[in-house]
Scaffold this motif. Structure first.
Motif, PDB file in Angstrom:
ATOM      1  N   LEU A  36       0.830  -1.204   0.000  1.00  0.00           N
ATOM      2  CA  LEU A  36       0.000   0.000   0.000  1.00  0.00           C
ATOM      3  C   LEU A  36       0.863   1.251   0.000  1.00  0.00           C
ATOM      4  CD1 LEU A  36      -1.601  -2.054   2.430  1.00  0.00           C
ATOM      5  CD2 LEU A  36      -3.342  -0.610   1.410  1.00  0.00           C
ATOM      6  N   ASP A  47      -2.951   5.198  -3.287  1.00  0.00           N
ATOM      7  CA  ASP A  47      -3.395   3.987  -3.974  1.00  0.00           C
ATOM      8  C   ASP A  47      -4.873   3.725  -3.710  1.00  0.00           C
ATOM      9  OD1 ASP A  47      -0.929   3.516  -5.021  1.00  0.00           O
ATOM     10  OD2 ASP A  47      -0.456   1.786  -3.751  1.00  0.00           O
ATOM     11  N   LYS A  48      -5.483   2.966  -4.616  1.00  0.00           N
ATOM     12  CA  LYS A  48      -6.867   2.553  -4.427  1.00  0.00           C
ATOM     13  C   LYS A  48      -6.959   1.620  -3.217  1.00  0.00           C
ATOM     14  CE  LYS A  48     -10.699   0.339  -6.880  1.00  0.00           C
ATOM     15  NZ  LYS A  48     -11.134  -0.334  -8.135  1.00  0.00           N
ATOM     16  N   PRO A  49      -8.007   1.746  -2.400  1.00  0.00           N
ATOM     17  CA  PRO A  49      -8.148   0.858  -1.237  1.00  0.00           C
ATOM     18  C   PRO A  49      -8.204  -0.615  -1.648  1.00  0.00           C
ATOM     19  CG  PRO A  49      -9.676   2.689  -1.072  1.00  0.00           C
ATOM     20  CD  PRO A  49      -9.085   2.746  -2.454  1.00  0.00           C
ATOM     21  N   ILE A  50      -7.796  -1.469  -0.734  1.00  0.00           N
ATOM     22  CA  ILE A  50      -7.832  -2.923  -0.935  1.00  0.00           C
ATOM     23  C   ILE A  50      -8.877  -3.514   0.002  1.00  0.00           C
ATOM     24  CG2 ILE A  50      -6.537  -5.078  -0.643  1.00  0.00           C
ATOM     25  CD1 ILE A  50      -4.008  -3.520  -1.369  1.00  0.00           C
ATOM     26  N   ILE A  92     -11.810  -2.655   4.598  1.00  0.00           N
ATOM     27  CA  ILE A  92     -11.216  -1.812   3.566  1.00  0.00           C
ATOM     28  C   ILE A  92      -9.911  -1.248   4.144  1.00  0.00           C
ATOM     29  CG2 ILE A  92     -12.680   0.161   4.268  1.00  0.00           C
ATOM     30  CD1 ILE A  92     -12.605   1.043   1.291  1.00  0.00           C
ATOM     31  N   PHE A 138      -6.233   0.935   3.401  1.00  0.00           N
ATOM     32  CA  PHE A 138      -5.560   1.896   2.517  1.00  0.00           C
ATOM     33  C   PHE A 138      -4.587   2.723   3.343  1.00  0.00           C
ATOM     34  CE2 PHE A 138      -9.490   3.537   4.074  1.00  0.00           C
ATOM     35  CZ  PHE A 138      -9.276   4.867   4.369  1.00  0.00           C
ATOM     36  N   ARG A 139      -3.850   3.576   2.654  1.00  0.00           N
ATOM     37  CA  ARG A 139      -2.777   4.317   3.325  1.00  0.00           C
ATOM     38  C   ARG A 139      -2.955   5.816   3.148  1.00  0.00           C
ATOM     39  NH1 ARG A 139       3.367   2.006   2.979  1.00  0.00           N
ATOM     40  NH2 ARG A 139       4.209   3.074   4.821  1.00  0.00           N
ATOM     41  N   ILE A 172      -1.206   3.235   7.462  1.00  0.00           N
ATOM     42  CA  ILE A 172      -2.170   2.247   6.933  1.00  0.00           C
ATOM     43  C   ILE A 172      -3.279   2.040   7.954  1.00  0.00           C
ATOM     44  CG2 ILE A 172      -2.496  -0.133   6.158  1.00  0.00           C
ATOM     45  CD1 ILE A 172       0.466  -0.108   5.299  1.00  0.00           C
ATOM     46  N   THR A 200     -16.417   0.849  -0.726  1.00  0.00           N
ATOM     47  CA  THR A 200     -15.242   0.459  -1.517  1.00  0.00           C
ATOM     48  C   THR A 200     -14.399   1.648  -1.945  1.00  0.00           C
ATOM     49  OG1 THR A 200     -16.559   0.516  -3.559  1.00  0.00           O
ATOM     50  CG2 THR A 200     -16.413  -1.601  -2.413  1.00  0.00           C
ATOM     51  N   ASN A 201     -14.840   2.861  -1.612  1.00  0.00           N
ATOM     52  CA  ASN A 201     -14.171   4.047  -2.145  1.00  0.00           C
ATOM     53  C   ASN A 201     -13.661   4.990  -1.067  1.00  0.00           C
ATOM     54  OD1 ASN A 201     -14.756   4.066  -5.290  1.00  0.00           O
ATOM     55  ND2 ASN A 201     -16.617   3.357  -4.275  1.00  0.00           N
ATOM     56  N   TYR A 202     -12.449   5.485  -1.305  1.00  0.00           N
ATOM     57  CA  TYR A 202     -11.877   6.539  -0.480  1.00  0.00           C
ATOM     58  C   TYR A 202     -11.534   7.700  -1.413  1.00  0.00           C
ATOM     59  CZ  TYR A 202      -8.476   9.209   2.230  1.00  0.00           C
ATOM     60  OH  TYR A 202      -7.802  10.209   2.867  1.00  0.00           O
TER      61      TYR A 202
END
Length: 202
Positions: A75, A79-82, A104, A106-107, A125, A140-142
């Motif tokens: 991450l 970047d797009k979240p995982i 979800i 992300f960093r 993270i 699913t979105n940040y």
């Protein structure tokens, strides 16, 4: 006068059937194997539905259906979240039996995180429940420019740098945090969800 005995009438004198004995052994082994397999499936099912625990790894599913433990280097800021699930190291079972275990990850910039959340993050993270607290839709979105996790079902918004607090929309409570730590570069669960995931009250 001596009486003759007919040994053919005595059952104990008959040779035992080795084929029958082998068949019984095979059947017994098969039954024991089925019982063990059933017990294993039951145990695996219980683990699959269990909530994340301290020491679980976070894993994602790749395009081929394999699992990959998440590491810090997976991450980067922006970047797009995982989306990931916890995995119990002892059994190798992925806790994907309940969608409420989906997180979800992300960093963000570490200096943007408040003090309380910093204790639950690793080098910027963060991990949150991926299920909205409003009506249980997937998140699913940040959106970095707004510093917001957004549920596009009803546009609830949560601030991930401040413990998932609600900053917009109808969500009644903040998004549950999943505390993280690092072990040998891997992302590992450091505590239970900060509140009950999903649309129910925390």
């Amino acid at each position: 006068m001596q009486m003759k005995t007919d040994s053919s009438c005595c059952n104990c004198s008959k040779p035992k059937d080795p084929g029958r004995r082998s068949a019984l052994k095979i059947c017994t082994g098969a039954l024991l194997g089925l019982a063990a397999a059933s017990a294993h499936r039951t145990h695996a099912g219980e683990i699959s539905d269990a909530r994340p625990e301290i020491g679980d790894f976070l894993v994602r599913t790749d395009a081929e259906g394999g699992t990959q433990p998440l590491t810090i280097s997976d991450l980067a800021v922006g970047d797009k979240p995982i989306l990931a699930f916890p995995l119990e190291p002892a059994s190798g079972a992925i806790k994907s039996g309940s969608r409420l275990n989906k997180v979800i990850v992300f960093r963000v910039q570490p200096e943007e995180i408040d003090e309380d959340m910093r204790r639950n993050s690793v080098e910027g993270i963060v991990a949150y429940s991926a299920v909205c607290t409003h009506q249980g839709c997937d998140i699913t979105n940040y959106v970095p420019k707004d510093n917001a996790l957004i549920c596009f079902c009803h546009f609830s918004q949560f601030k991930p740098t401040h413990g998932g607090e609600v900053i917009g929309g109808p969500a009644p409570r903040r998004l549950p945090v999943l505390p993280l730590k690092a072990e040998n570069g891997r992302l590992v669960v450091a505590g239970k969800f900060s509140s009950k995931p999903g649309a129910t009250a925390g």
